[in-house]
Design an enzyme around this catalytic site. Structure first.
Site, PDB file in Angstrom:
ATOM      1  N   ASP A  12       2.757   9.885  11.421  1.00 32.15           N
ATOM      2  CA  ASP A  12       2.894  10.164   9.995  1.00 32.15           C
ATOM      3  C   ASP A  12       2.594  11.639   9.784  1.00 32.15           C
ATOM      4  O   ASP A  12       1.736  12.217  10.469  1.00 32.15           O
ATOM      5  CB  ASP A  12       1.943   9.318   9.157  1.00 32.15           C
ATOM      6  CG  ASP A  12       2.216   9.483   7.668  1.00 32.15           C
ATOM      7  OD1 ASP A  12       3.209   8.903   7.191  1.00 32.15           O
ATOM      8  OD2 ASP A  12       1.454  10.196   6.991  1.00 32.15           O
ATOM      9  N   GLU A  14       2.086  14.924   6.796  1.00 31.41           N
ATOM     10  CA  GLU A  14       1.922  15.389   5.424  1.00 31.41           C
ATOM     11  C   GLU A  14       2.544  16.782   5.363  1.00 31.41           C
ATOM     12  O   GLU A  14       2.403  17.575   6.302  1.00 31.41           O
ATOM     13  CB  GLU A  14       0.456  15.441   5.014  1.00 31.41           C
ATOM     14  CG  GLU A  14      -0.275  14.117   5.103  1.00 31.41           C
ATOM     15  CD  GLU A  14       0.288  13.042   4.189  1.00 31.41           C
ATOM     16  OE1 GLU A  14       0.999  13.391   3.218  1.00 31.41           O
ATOM     17  OE2 GLU A  14       0.036  11.856   4.442  1.00 31.41           O
ATOM     18  N   HIS A 151      -2.556   8.181   2.084  1.00 32.88           N
ATOM     19  CA  HIS A 151      -1.915   9.464   1.802  1.00 32.88           C
ATOM     20  C   HIS A 151      -2.525  10.602   2.611  1.00 32.88           C
ATOM     21  O   HIS A 151      -2.335  11.777   2.281  1.00 32.88           O
ATOM     22  CB  HIS A 151      -1.934   9.789   0.307  1.00 32.88           C
ATOM     23  CG  HIS A 151      -1.282   8.733  -0.535  1.00 32.88           C
ATOM     24  ND1 HIS A 151       0.035   8.379  -0.378  1.00 32.88           N
ATOM     25  CD2 HIS A 151      -1.788   7.934  -1.514  1.00 32.88           C
ATOM     26  CE1 HIS A 151       0.324   7.413  -1.232  1.00 32.88           C
ATOM     27  NE2 HIS A 151      -0.756   7.121  -1.933  1.00 32.88           N
ATOM     28  N   ASP A 156      -2.361   6.723   7.018  1.00 32.44           N
ATOM     29  CA  ASP A 156      -1.051   6.086   6.898  1.00 32.44           C
ATOM     30  C   ASP A 156      -0.486   5.689   8.253  1.00 32.44           C
ATOM     31  O   ASP A 156       0.192   4.652   8.374  1.00 32.44           O
ATOM     32  CB  ASP A 156      -0.085   7.024   6.181  1.00 32.44           C
ATOM     33  CG  ASP A 156      -0.372   7.112   4.692  1.00 32.44           C
ATOM     34  OD1 ASP A 156      -1.256   6.367   4.213  1.00 32.44           O
ATOM     35  OD2 ASP A 156       0.277   7.922   3.995  1.00 32.44           O
TER      36      ASP A 156
END
Length: 584
Positions: A12, A14, A151, A156
């Site tokens: 994952d 960001e 988040h 995540d």
């Protein structure tokens, strides 16, 4: 390669935005899964060498200041690639993360990732077609997973890894995928090929569901041994039963377990919603199906007993109903509610509270001394006024006089104004319970054994009416007639009325648990459907033809169709109900 031997690396990221190449990575995390378990983790913040937009900080908690001392992507990604190795790259909505990773690699002059890839969003669309949302939050809620730091990349990635583990189990047991190649192909299969479902569900859909009638009734779900595992009621058997087999994955866990266990469905038509309601309650108590949690036993549903056989009637609480000359009101929700109503009557009305032996002494007692009774035992004027006080209590118990609510509300406000909030809360709770009770009693408006009416409701079709013949507070018979009524309908109605409303018919000697349960369900049904019903009271002195004409006149008038769902008529029913757009 077998699935339990394959290595999956769930990733994952960001980012500073949504466009790869223009926006940059600010965090990358990965979780390695092998053999159905998490074996290692990787996580690193990344300095994007630009500021982090405020909206990204609000979502992730990552600010520009947090990233000032972190390494840039060209130092982080080589370590990430070492962690990834030759594992299968997994992500939820994989294309998003893959675009950003490849954009950063391209900026470093390195080739795009060549690993096998697996998208859990694709798997969700094929494995959980009935789930309304396939987002990660919905999957976390669906599987009841405990997740920290949503988040953020590692939080995540860890959540997606847990979802992947669930998917691996499901794709093996339901779709026979045993190898990594089977799984990778499965994520690209057509929906129509995936949604066939288990053989027992296909058999029920093909051979049982087409025969379901669009009529009220009770359905029985059975397991492979033929044992009844669930009993339910339905306004429309077709809509209700079909709802169990539509979007199975979106049902609550207990309902999914029920659907996976059942192997056959049978049903009985009842001709009316009320008939279904009463039959369901009785059969659940008789068969004790393991998936029915409510209504498995008869509960203590007390009555308020107004002893009108005595010259100075009193109010008491009774567990059962007897034909002893007294008037019985209810049944109520429980001993606590019955005691509440009795206390309200004793406080706000001037009925005596002493027992018969004390009354027979013909002298003032403590209740008269404190002003809670006018002592009809010794005061002729009080005795003369007593029948009027009994009528006031009777009007209160049938919901016709709700002035008590105004008195209690005034006392609640007085207590609140005096800053006595505990007493105000007591009056508030009392008000709420009494309001519910009075709404229900208003629909009956008679003592139980004197509740003799015909209830007229819209029929199953627009040109029909449903007639419920209620005698001694219980359902005696259900009739469906056309609107306008035919001569045959009039004849059948007169015969039924003569059969059930004979003035010489003896009243029941007593109502015990089963009868009390039927009276309770009927009273609740009447209260729930009162806006779409007309109640025609029986006059024993009038000829049956006159009664029949009053009923037919009510049936000829337009009736509002009631949207209240009979499946929900018993508010205590906490069973594996399945909501649909057409039948509750």
């Amino acid at each position: 390669m077998r699935l339990d031997e394959a290595t999956f690396v769930v990733v994952d990221t960001e980012t500073t935005g949504t466009k790869a190449g223009r926006d940059r990575l600010i965090e990358v995390a990965a979780v390695r899964v092998r053999g159905g378990a998490v074996v290692s983790e990787f996580a690193q913040l990344i300095n994007p060498q630009r500021s982090v937009p405020h909206r990204i900080t609000r979502l992730t908690g990552i600010s520009t200041a947090m990233l000032l001392g972190e390494p840039p992507a060209y130092r982080v990604l080589p370590r990430f690639l070492d962690f990834l190795g030759d594992g299968v790259l997994v992500a939820h909505n994989l294309p998003f993360d893959l675009r950003f990773l490849n954009a950063e690699l391209d900026g470093m002059g390195r080739e795009a990732l060549g690993n096998e890839t697996l998208c859990t969003l694709r798997l969700a669309r094929r494995l959980l077609p009935g789930l309304r949302s396939k987002g990660l939050t919905s999957l976390i809620d669906f599987y009841g997973l405990k997740v920290e730091q949503r988040h953020r990349a590692l939080g995540d990635a860890a959540a997606t890894a847990q979802v992947l583990i669930q998917f691996l189990k499901q794709v093996q047991t339901e779709h026979g995928a045993e190898t990594l190649a089977d799984l990778l192909r499965f994520q690209h299969r057509r929906y129509a090929d995936v949604r066939k479902g288990p053989a027992h569900l296909r058999a029920i859909r093909e051979h049982v569901l087409p025969g379901l009638p669009d009529r009220p009734g009770v359905y029985f779900m059975k397991d492979r041994r033929g044992a009844i595992i669930y009993i339910g009621k339905a306004k429309s058997l077709r809509n209700r039963v079909r709802s169990y087999f539509t979007g199975v994955e979106g049902h609550p866990p207990r309902t999914r377990d029920l659907v996976n266990t059942l192997r056959d469905v049978e049903w009985t038509e009842t001709g009316s919603e009320l008939g279904a309601l009463l039959l369901e309650s009785r059969l659940i108590k008789e068969h004790q199906p393991r998936f029915n949690r409510a209504q498995r036993r008869y509960r203590n549903r007390p009555f308020l007993r107004l002893d009108t056989a005595h010259e100075a009637p009193t109010v008491s609480v009774s567990r059962y109903l007897f034909d002893d000359g007294a008037e019985y009101y209810g049944p109520l929700g429980g001993r606590r509610q019955a005691q509440l109503v009795q206390d309200v009557i004793n406080t706000l009305f001037q009925l005596r509270e002493c027992d018969d032996d004390t009354y027979a002494l013909r002298r003032r007692c403590l209740y008269a001394a404190i002003g809670r009774c006018h002592a009809p035992c010794v005061d002729a004027d009080a005795a003369a006024r007593y029948p009027a006080e009994v009528d006031r209590v009777r009007a209160f118990l049938t919901g016709r006089d709700q002035s008590v609510l105004g008195i209690l509300e005034a006392r609640m406000k007085q207590a609140a104004a005096a800053l006595d909030f505990e007493e105000a809360a007591t009056y508030r709770d009392m008000l709420r319970r009494l309001e519910r009770m009075l709404r229900r009693q208003e629909a009956v408006a008679a003592p139980v054994l004197a509740h003799n009416v015909v209830l007229v409701q819209p029929g199953l079709t627009g040109d029909s009416a449903q007639l419920y013949l209620i005698r001694f507070g219980r359902l005696a018979e259900t009739l469906a007639i056309s609107v306008p009524p035919s001569e045959g309908d009039q004849g059948r109605l007169c015969e039924a009325l003569a059969r059930h409303f004979d003035p010489a018919q003896e009243r029941p000697a007593r109502y015990l648990r089963q009868e009390v349960d039927e009276v309770r369900l009927l009273a609740h049904y009447l209260a729930t459907h009162r806006d779409a019903s007309r109640s025609i009271a029986w006059n024993p002195a009038a000829p049956v033809e006159e009664f029949a004409e009053a009923v037919l006149a009510a049936a000829r008038e337009p009736l509002l169709h009631d949207d209240a769902d009979a499946e929900d008529a018993d508010t205590e029913d906490a069973e594996p109900r399945v909501a649909t757009g057409t039948d509750g």
